[in-house]
Scaffold this motif. Structure first.
Motif, PDB file in Angstrom:
ATOM      1  N   TYR A  51      45.306  63.053  94.708  1.00  0.00           N
ATOM      2  CA  TYR A  51      46.174  62.331  93.775  1.00  0.00           C
ATOM      3  C   TYR A  51      47.651  62.390  94.136  1.00  0.00           C
ATOM      4  O   TYR A  51      48.486  61.822  93.422  1.00  0.00           O
ATOM      5  CB  TYR A  51      45.949  62.845  92.355  1.00  0.00           C
ATOM      6  CG  TYR A  51      44.678  62.297  91.754  1.00  0.00           C
ATOM      7  CD1 TYR A  51      44.689  61.125  91.005  1.00  0.00           C
ATOM      8  CD2 TYR A  51      43.461  62.937  91.963  1.00  0.00           C
ATOM      9  CE1 TYR A  51      43.511  60.610  90.475  1.00  0.00           C
ATOM     10  CE2 TYR A  51      42.276  62.426  91.432  1.00  0.00           C
ATOM     11  CZ  TYR A  51      42.311  61.266  90.693  1.00  0.00           C
ATOM     12  OH  TYR A  51      41.151  60.752  90.171  1.00  0.00           O
ATOM     13  N   GLY A  52      47.998  63.069  95.208  1.00  0.00           N
ATOM     14  CA  GLY A  52      49.384  63.068  95.656  1.00  0.00           C
ATOM     15  C   GLY A  52      50.364  63.762  94.735  1.00  0.00           C
ATOM     16  O   GLY A  52      51.563  63.452  94.743  1.00  0.00           O
ATOM     17  N   VAL A  53      49.882  64.687  93.923  1.00  0.00           N
ATOM     18  CA  VAL A  53      50.763  65.436  93.027  1.00  0.00           C
ATOM     19  C   VAL A  53      51.243  66.699  93.726  1.00  0.00           C
ATOM     20  O   VAL A  53      50.756  67.061  94.800  1.00  0.00           O
ATOM     21  CB  VAL A  53      50.025  65.808  91.716  1.00  0.00           C
ATOM     22  CG1 VAL A  53      49.600  64.558  90.973  1.00  0.00           C
ATOM     23  CG2 VAL A  53      48.814  66.702  92.004  1.00  0.00           C
ATOM     24  N   THR A  54      52.206  67.379  93.123  1.00  0.00           N
ATOM     25  CA  THR A  54      52.609  68.684  93.639  1.00  0.00           C
ATOM     26  C   THR A  54      51.537  69.701  93.271  1.00  0.00           C
ATOM     27  O   THR A  54      51.168  69.834  92.103  1.00  0.00           O
ATOM     28  CB  THR A  54      53.962  69.115  93.049  1.00  0.00           C
ATOM     29  OG1 THR A  54      54.967  68.171  93.453  1.00  0.00           O
ATOM     30  CG2 THR A  54      54.359  70.499  93.533  1.00  0.00           C
ATOM     31  N   LEU A  55      51.050  70.391  94.269  1.00  0.00           N
ATOM     32  CA  LEU A  55      49.974  71.367  94.079  1.00  0.00           C
ATOM     33  C   LEU A  55      50.435  72.719  94.600  1.00  0.00           C
ATOM     34  O   LEU A  55      50.767  72.863  95.781  1.00  0.00           O
ATOM     35  CB  LEU A  55      48.716  70.914  94.819  1.00  0.00           C
ATOM     36  CG  LEU A  55      47.545  71.896  94.896  1.00  0.00           C
ATOM     37  CD1 LEU A  55      47.027  72.258  93.512  1.00  0.00           C
ATOM     38  CD2 LEU A  55      46.420  71.301  95.751  1.00  0.00           C
ATOM     39  N   VAL A  56      50.485  73.700  93.708  1.00  0.00           N
ATOM     40  CA  VAL A  56      50.882  75.057  94.096  1.00  0.00           C
ATOM     41  C   VAL A  56      49.784  76.021  93.670  1.00  0.00           C
ATOM     42  O   VAL A  56      49.083  75.803  92.680  1.00  0.00           O
ATOM     43  CB  VAL A  56      52.227  75.458  93.457  1.00  0.00           C
ATOM     44  CG1 VAL A  56      53.347  74.578  93.996  1.00  0.00           C
ATOM     45  CG2 VAL A  56      52.182  75.368  91.942  1.00  0.00           C
ATOM     46  N   TYR A  74      56.287  76.144  86.335  1.00  0.00           N
ATOM     47  CA  TYR A  74      57.698  76.081  85.925  1.00  0.00           C
ATOM     48  C   TYR A  74      58.631  76.405  87.083  1.00  0.00           C
ATOM     49  O   TYR A  74      59.674  75.754  87.248  1.00  0.00           O
ATOM     50  CB  TYR A  74      57.927  77.047  84.770  1.00  0.00           C
ATOM     51  CG  TYR A  74      59.361  77.228  84.353  1.00  0.00           C
ATOM     52  CD1 TYR A  74      60.113  76.172  83.862  1.00  0.00           C
ATOM     53  CD2 TYR A  74      59.971  78.483  84.425  1.00  0.00           C
ATOM     54  CE1 TYR A  74      61.433  76.340  83.468  1.00  0.00           C
ATOM     55  CE2 TYR A  74      61.286  78.666  84.039  1.00  0.00           C
ATOM     56  CZ  TYR A  74      62.013  77.598  83.565  1.00  0.00           C
ATOM     57  OH  TYR A  74      63.322  77.772  83.169  1.00  0.00           O
ATOM     58  N   GLN A  75      58.261  77.358  87.906  1.00  0.00           N
ATOM     59  CA  GLN A  75      59.181  77.759  88.966  1.00  0.00           C
ATOM     60  C   GLN A  75      59.293  76.695  90.073  1.00  0.00           C
ATOM     61  O   GLN A  75      60.204  76.767  90.907  1.00  0.00           O
ATOM     62  CB  GLN A  75      58.777  79.116  89.548  1.00  0.00           C
ATOM     63  CG  GLN A  75      57.495  79.146  90.345  1.00  0.00           C
ATOM     64  CD  GLN A  75      57.106  80.571  90.766  1.00  0.00           C
ATOM     65  OE1 GLN A  75      57.451  81.557  90.108  1.00  0.00           O
ATOM     66  NE2 GLN A  75      56.375  80.690  91.861  1.00  0.00           N
ATOM     67  N   PRO A 318      58.120  89.595  83.780  1.00  0.00           N
ATOM     68  CA  PRO A 318      57.634  88.235  83.549  1.00  0.00           C
ATOM     69  C   PRO A 318      58.529  87.158  84.145  1.00  0.00           C
ATOM     70  O   PRO A 318      58.095  86.015  84.334  1.00  0.00           O
ATOM     71  CB  PRO A 318      57.584  88.125  82.023  1.00  0.00           C
ATOM     72  CG  PRO A 318      58.550  89.141  81.533  1.00  0.00           C
ATOM     73  CD  PRO A 318      58.502  90.257  82.526  1.00  0.00           C
ATOM     74  N   ALA A 319      59.784  87.483  84.433  1.00  0.00           N
ATOM     75  CA  ALA A 319      60.708  86.494  84.980  1.00  0.00           C
ATOM     76  C   ALA A 319      60.732  86.498  86.507  1.00  0.00           C
ATOM     77  O   ALA A 319      61.394  85.645  87.113  1.00  0.00           O
ATOM     78  CB  ALA A 319      62.116  86.741  84.436  1.00  0.00           C
ATOM     79  N   ALA A 320      60.018  87.426  87.139  1.00  0.00           N
ATOM     80  CA  ALA A 320      60.043  87.529  88.602  1.00  0.00           C
ATOM     81  C   ALA A 320      59.271  86.362  89.234  1.00  0.00           C
ATOM     82  O   ALA A 320      58.322  85.825  88.653  1.00  0.00           O
ATOM     83  CB  ALA A 320      59.441  88.854  89.040  1.00  0.00           C
ATOM     84  N   TRP A 321      59.687  85.978  90.433  1.00  0.00           N
ATOM     85  CA  TRP A 321      59.027  84.899  91.170  1.00  0.00           C
ATOM     86  C   TRP A 321      57.570  85.256  91.440  1.00  0.00           C
ATOM     87  O   TRP A 321      57.268  86.363  91.872  1.00  0.00           O
ATOM     88  CB  TRP A 321      59.761  84.646  92.478  1.00  0.00           C
ATOM     89  CG  TRP A 321      59.196  83.515  93.291  1.00  0.00           C
ATOM     90  CD1 TRP A 321      58.273  83.607  94.276  1.00  0.00           C
ATOM     91  CD2 TRP A 321      59.522  82.133  93.177  1.00  0.00           C
ATOM     92  NE1 TRP A 321      57.982  82.373  94.792  1.00  0.00           N
ATOM     93  CE2 TRP A 321      58.746  81.443  94.139  1.00  0.00           C
ATOM     94  CE3 TRP A 321      60.396  81.411  92.368  1.00  0.00           C
ATOM     95  CZ2 TRP A 321      58.810  80.058  94.309  1.00  0.00           C
ATOM     96  CZ3 TRP A 321      60.467  80.034  92.538  1.00  0.00           C
ATOM     97  CH2 TRP A 321      59.690  79.372  93.494  1.00  0.00           C
ATOM     98  N   ILE A 322      56.676  84.332  91.177  1.00  0.00           N
ATOM     99  CA  ILE A 322      55.248  84.539  91.426  1.00  0.00           C
ATOM    100  C   ILE A 322      54.955  84.192  92.874  1.00  0.00           C
ATOM    101  O   ILE A 322      55.265  83.085  93.338  1.00  0.00           O
ATOM    102  CB  ILE A 322      54.401  83.670  90.481  1.00  0.00           C
ATOM    103  CG1 ILE A 322      54.643  84.091  89.030  1.00  0.00           C
ATOM    104  CG2 ILE A 322      52.918  83.780  90.831  1.00  0.00           C
ATOM    105  CD1 ILE A 322      54.015  83.164  88.021  1.00  0.00           C
TER     106      ILE A 322
END
Length: 332
Positions: A51-56, A74-75, A318-322
């Motif tokens: 579908y050409g979406v952003t996939l993370v 969100y990040q 909880p605010a740290a980069w995943i």
């Protein structure tokens, strides 16, 4: 004003194509759709790539949770507004326009939801959810946006992060209570948000699945997250289940004392059975269903047992980069 739709997934191959089509149709040319995957192994990734979406996707070693998926999306998001939904939902084509208009007209509101229509009522859990209702599902000001909704990025930034990665449940309530503590309101419109196609498995099998996935620990985890924070008292006031768990613990203690202190053990056992049967009977009358009454009591016991397991679990920032990787990027 642009919208980022964040779809959290974990093995959602059965319904993801329809979910993505509904999201892409609703978001418009200035928006984006992000699939935030927690390690799917069932074809979810292959479907999203089409579908050409952003996939993370979370990196190997990261542990999935209900709170991790929204924060992961969100990040990587850019929109002025953030729409959260699950990979087994169909987004109503009119919701985003109505929600954005409401937020623009009400600058003190941080998030807005709509009606979530449960499509699988054969499962006792979803039937119980619809039958019990609750103020958080009514149109008007609410304390959380259960099931998803549209949030103002400015409000999310004000409270530090979108979703607590440590939570296996209650992530919407945690976000809501943090927003309200910071002065932002939440509102549910009297309009459809999405259709939700939940698990079709037996409700008791779903209960066991939620025990194994640690979902049932969410109450203890959100309580631990609020300990020592300004919003603790709001949380204690607004999570009705905490009063229920206290009653479950008190009832279990009363039954134990009865078994220990009543000299006639046969009579003590009979009194315990009668007490348990009375509770099941009361819940059956409330739900007008013996099956729902029995399931409700069983679910209480599982959740009460899971609460301390969640509360005493170690936490990460909880605010740290995943730690994650980008598998595909939407076309500009």
């Amino acid at each position: 004003m642009s919208v980022s739709i964040i779809i959290k997934t974990l093995n959602e191959a059965e319904r993801l194509a329809a979910t993505l089509e509904s999201a892409l149709a609703a978001v418009g040319p200035d928006g984006e759709v992000i699939v935030a995957d927690s390690g799917s192994t069932d074809g979810t990734i292959e479907i999203a790539l089409r579908y050409g979406v952003t996939l993370v996707q979370i990196a190997p070693g990261e542990q999935p949770s209900c709170g991790l998926g929204p924060q992961l999306g969100y990040q990587y998001s850019k929109g002025d507004y953030l729409c959260l939904m699950d990979g087994d939902m169909l987004l109503d084509p009119q919701f985003l326009a109505k929600a954005v208009a409401f937020l623009q007209a009400n600058p003190s509101v941080g998030g807005v939801g709509g009606r979530v229509v449960e499509m699988n009522l054969e499962n006792l859990e979803f039937a119980r959810r619809m039958s019990r209702g609750g103020a958080e599902y009514n149109a008007g000001p609410v304390d959380r946006l259960n099931g998803g909704g549209l949030y103002r990025r400015e409000a999310v930034a004000a409270v530090g992060y979108l979703s607590d990665r440590n939570l296996h449940g209650y992530e919407e309530f945690d976000l809501g209570v943090r927003m309200r503590q910071a002065g932002w309101g939440l509102y549910r419109l009297d309009t459809p948000f999405a259709q939700h196609f939940g698990y079709r498995m037996n409700a008791y099998a779903l209960l066991l699945r939620r025990w194994r996935s640690k979902y049932l620990r969410g109450t203890g985890e959100v309580l631990r997250a609020a300990t020592g924070k300004p919003h603790l008292w709001s949380l204690l006031r607004d999570i009705r289940e905490l009063k229920l768990w206290a009653a479950v613990y008190a009832g279990a203690l009363a039954l134990l004392l009865m078994l220990l202190l009543v000299p006639n053990k046969g009579l003590a056992l009979l009194l315990c059975v009668v007490a348990i049967a009375a509770v099941i009977g009361i819940m059956s009358l409330k739900h007008r269903s013996l099956s729902l009454g029995l399931y409700s009591v069983t679910a209480w016991l599982f959740m009460a047992a899971a609460l301390p397991l969640g509360y005493f679990k170690s936490r990460r920032d909880p605010a740290a980069w995943i730690d994650s990787r980008v598998l595909s990027k939407a076309d500009a």
